[in-house]
Design a protein around this motif. Structure first.
Motif, PDB file in Angstrom:
ATOM      1  N   ALA A  34       0.684  -1.236   0.032  1.00  6.29           N
ATOM      2  CA  ALA A  34       0.059  -0.124   0.001  1.00  6.29           C
ATOM      3  C   ALA A  34       0.931   1.405   0.031  1.00  6.29           C
ATOM      4  CB  ALA A  34      -0.812   0.181   1.172  1.00  6.29           C
ATOM      5  N   ALA A  35       1.971   1.106   0.271  1.00 11.04           N
ATOM      6  CA  ALA A  35       3.108   2.319   0.278  1.00 11.04           C
ATOM      7  C   ALA A  35       3.130   3.144  -1.285  1.00 11.04           C
ATOM      8  CB  ALA A  35       4.579   1.767   0.834  1.00 11.04           C
ATOM      9  N   SER A  36       2.916   4.203  -1.142  1.00  8.60           N
ATOM     10  CA  SER A  36       3.290   5.032  -2.490  1.00  8.60           C
ATOM     11  C   SER A  36       4.670   5.104  -2.829  1.00  8.60           C
ATOM     12  CB  SER A  36       2.722   6.467  -2.122  1.00  8.60           C
ATOM     13  OG  SER A  36       3.757   7.186  -1.045  1.00  8.60           O
ATOM     14  N   ASP A  37       5.003   5.434  -3.994  1.00  9.90           N
ATOM     15  CA  ASP A  37       6.099   5.555  -4.710  1.00  9.90           C
ATOM     16  C   ASP A  37       6.954   6.644  -3.937  1.00  9.90           C
ATOM     17  OD1 ASP A  37       5.475   3.978  -6.674  1.00  9.90           O
ATOM     18  OD2 ASP A  37       5.025   5.419  -8.234  1.00  9.90           O
ATOM     19  N   GLU A  38       6.106   7.866  -3.510  1.00 13.35           N
ATOM     20  CA  GLU A  38       6.870   8.687  -2.590  1.00 13.35           C
ATOM     21  C   GLU A  38       7.487   8.048  -1.171  1.00 13.35           C
ATOM     22  OE1 GLU A  38       6.469  13.153  -0.618  1.00 13.35           O
ATOM     23  OE2 GLU A  38       4.670  12.201  -1.330  1.00 13.35           O
ATOM     24  N   THR A  39       6.680   7.097  -0.694  1.00 11.60           N
ATOM     25  CA  THR A  39       7.045   6.530   0.652  1.00 11.60           C
ATOM     26  C   THR A  39       8.274   5.709   0.224  1.00 11.60           C
ATOM     27  OG1 THR A  39       4.851   6.796   1.406  1.00 11.60           O
ATOM     28  CG2 THR A  39       6.103   4.978   2.501  1.00 11.60           C
ATOM     29  N   TRP A  40       8.077   4.873  -0.601  1.00 10.96           N
ATOM     30  CA  TRP A  40       9.229   4.079  -1.058  1.00 10.96           C
ATOM     31  C   TRP A  40      10.682   4.922  -1.494  1.00 10.96           C
ATOM     32  CZ3 TRP A  40      10.244  -0.255   0.368  1.00 10.96           C
ATOM     33  CH2 TRP A  40       9.318  -1.519   0.558  1.00 10.96           C
ATOM     34  N   GLY A  41      10.430   5.911  -2.307  1.00  7.37           N
ATOM     35  CA  GLY A  41      11.609   6.832  -2.343  1.00  7.37           C
ATOM     36  C   GLY A  41      12.281   7.255  -1.358  1.00  7.37           C
ATOM     37  N   ASP A  42      11.395   7.787  -0.345  1.00 10.80           N
ATOM     38  CA  ASP A  42      12.015   8.341   0.846  1.00 10.80           C
ATOM     39  C   ASP A  42      12.874   7.251   1.679  1.00 10.80           C
ATOM     40  OD1 ASP A  42      10.813  10.771   0.547  1.00 10.80           O
ATOM     41  OD2 ASP A  42       9.231  10.617   1.740  1.00 10.80           O
ATOM     42  N   TYR A  43      12.160   5.949   1.651  1.00 10.32           N
ATOM     43  CA  TYR A  43      12.599   5.021   2.409  1.00 10.32           C
ATOM     44  C   TYR A  43      13.994   4.471   1.840  1.00 10.32           C
ATOM     45  CZ  TYR A  43      13.587   0.044   3.948  1.00 10.32           C
ATOM     46  OH  TYR A  43      14.293  -0.780   4.589  1.00 10.32           O
ATOM     47  N   LEU A  44      14.381   4.320   0.567  1.00 10.89           N
ATOM     48  CA  LEU A  44      15.184   3.895  -0.350  1.00 10.89           C
ATOM     49  C   LEU A  44      16.284   4.614  -0.456  1.00 10.89           C
ATOM     50  CD1 LEU A  44      13.252   1.690  -3.093  1.00 10.89           C
ATOM     51  CD2 LEU A  44      14.575   0.768  -0.822  1.00 10.89           C
ATOM     52  N   PHE A  45      16.184   5.947  -0.801  1.00 10.59           N
ATOM     53  CA  PHE A  45      16.973   6.899  -1.145  1.00 10.59           C
ATOM     54  C   PHE A  45      17.534   8.246  -0.244  1.00 10.59           C
ATOM     55  CE2 PHE A  45      14.980   5.019  -5.059  1.00 10.59           C
ATOM     56  CZ  PHE A  45      16.019   4.422  -5.377  1.00 10.59           C
ATOM     57  N   PHE A  46      16.599   8.629   0.640  1.00  9.44           N
ATOM     58  CA  PHE A  46      16.766   9.734   1.490  1.00  9.44           C
ATOM     59  C   PHE A  46      17.268   9.525   2.804  1.00  9.44           C
ATOM     60  CE2 PHE A  46      14.008  11.412  -1.892  1.00  9.44           C
ATOM     61  CZ  PHE A  46      14.696  12.084  -2.403  1.00  9.44           C
ATOM     62  N   ARG A  47      18.378  10.038   3.244  1.00 11.25           N
ATOM     63  CA  ARG A  47      18.762   9.894   4.403  1.00 11.25           C
ATOM     64  C   ARG A  47      19.218  11.260   4.986  1.00 11.25           C
ATOM     65  NH1 ARG A  47      16.964   5.824   3.470  1.00 11.25           N
ATOM     66  NH2 ARG A  47      18.013   3.790   3.010  1.00 11.25           N
ATOM     67  N   SER A  48      19.188  11.259   6.588  1.00 10.17           N
ATOM     68  CA  SER A  48      19.483  12.529   7.273  1.00 10.17           C
ATOM     69  C   SER A  48      21.194  12.591   6.997  1.00 10.17           C
ATOM     70  CB  SER A  48      19.195  12.272   8.379  1.00 10.17           C
ATOM     71  OG  SER A  48      19.788  11.380   9.271  1.00 10.17           O
ATOM     72  N   ASN A  49      21.531  13.727   6.971  1.00  9.31           N
ATOM     73  CA  ASN A  49      22.929  14.074   6.968  1.00  9.31           C
ATOM     74  C   ASN A  49      23.256  15.270   8.056  1.00  9.31           C
ATOM     75  OD1 ASN A  49      25.617  14.232   6.144  1.00  9.31           O
ATOM     76  ND2 ASN A  49      25.260  15.563   4.133  1.00  9.31           N
ATOM     77  N   PRO A  50      23.103  14.740   9.282  1.00 11.45           N
ATOM     78  CA  PRO A  50      23.283  15.815  10.403  1.00 11.45           C
ATOM     79  C   PRO A  50      24.636  16.281  10.772  1.00 11.45           C
ATOM     80  CG  PRO A  50      23.157  13.479  11.179  1.00 11.45           C
ATOM     81  CD  PRO A  50      22.901  13.296   9.749  1.00 11.45           C
ATOM     82  N   ARG A  51      24.636  17.504  11.307  1.00 11.23           N
ATOM     83  CA  ARG A  51      25.918  17.934  11.761  1.00 11.23           C
ATOM     84  C   ARG A  51      25.847  18.051  13.118  1.00 11.23           C
ATOM     85  NH1 ARG A  51      29.947  21.718  10.374  1.00 11.23           N
ATOM     86  NH2 ARG A  51      30.476  23.029  12.372  1.00 11.23           N
TER      87      ARG A  51
END
Length: 99
Positions: A34-51
């Motif tokens: 049921a996950a949207s493409d946006e949800t999958w994209g966030d899970y697979l490709f976007f990571r935090s990059n904290p300072r």
């Protein structure tokens, strides 16, 4: 160079024996169908990059086990090492900030 303590074998070794595997504590979408493409994209490709504080997953090639590390990305100081499935004790919420 980082010196990392493996919580599984108890060894304190140089960084070359370990492999960084990415951000720790990522949650897979609970209902994959049921996950949207946006949800999958966030899970697979976007990571935090904290300072600052960052929870990372590492792999020890000697004992072949995964574990998590809390590291400060500015100073490279490792504040804690803990096993997969455990929660970090050091967080930004509990005073884990670093100058």
């Amino acid at each position: 160079m980082l010196h990392i303590h493996c919580p599984h074998c108890g060894e304190h070794r140089e960084e070359e024996e370990f492999h960084y595997k990415g951000e720790a504590h990522l949650q897979r979408p609970p209902d994959p169908d049921a996950a949207s493409d946006e949800t999958w994209g966030d899970y697979l490709f976007f990571r935090s990059n904290p300072r600052g504080l960052h929870h990372e997953m590492w792999y020890h090639t000697s004992c072949r086990k995964y574990f998590n590390v809390t590291r400060h990305t500015v100073s490279y100081e490792i504040l804690e090492v803990y096993r997969i499935g455990e929660q970090p004790r050091v967080t930004a919420d509990n005073g884990g900030s670093h100058p």
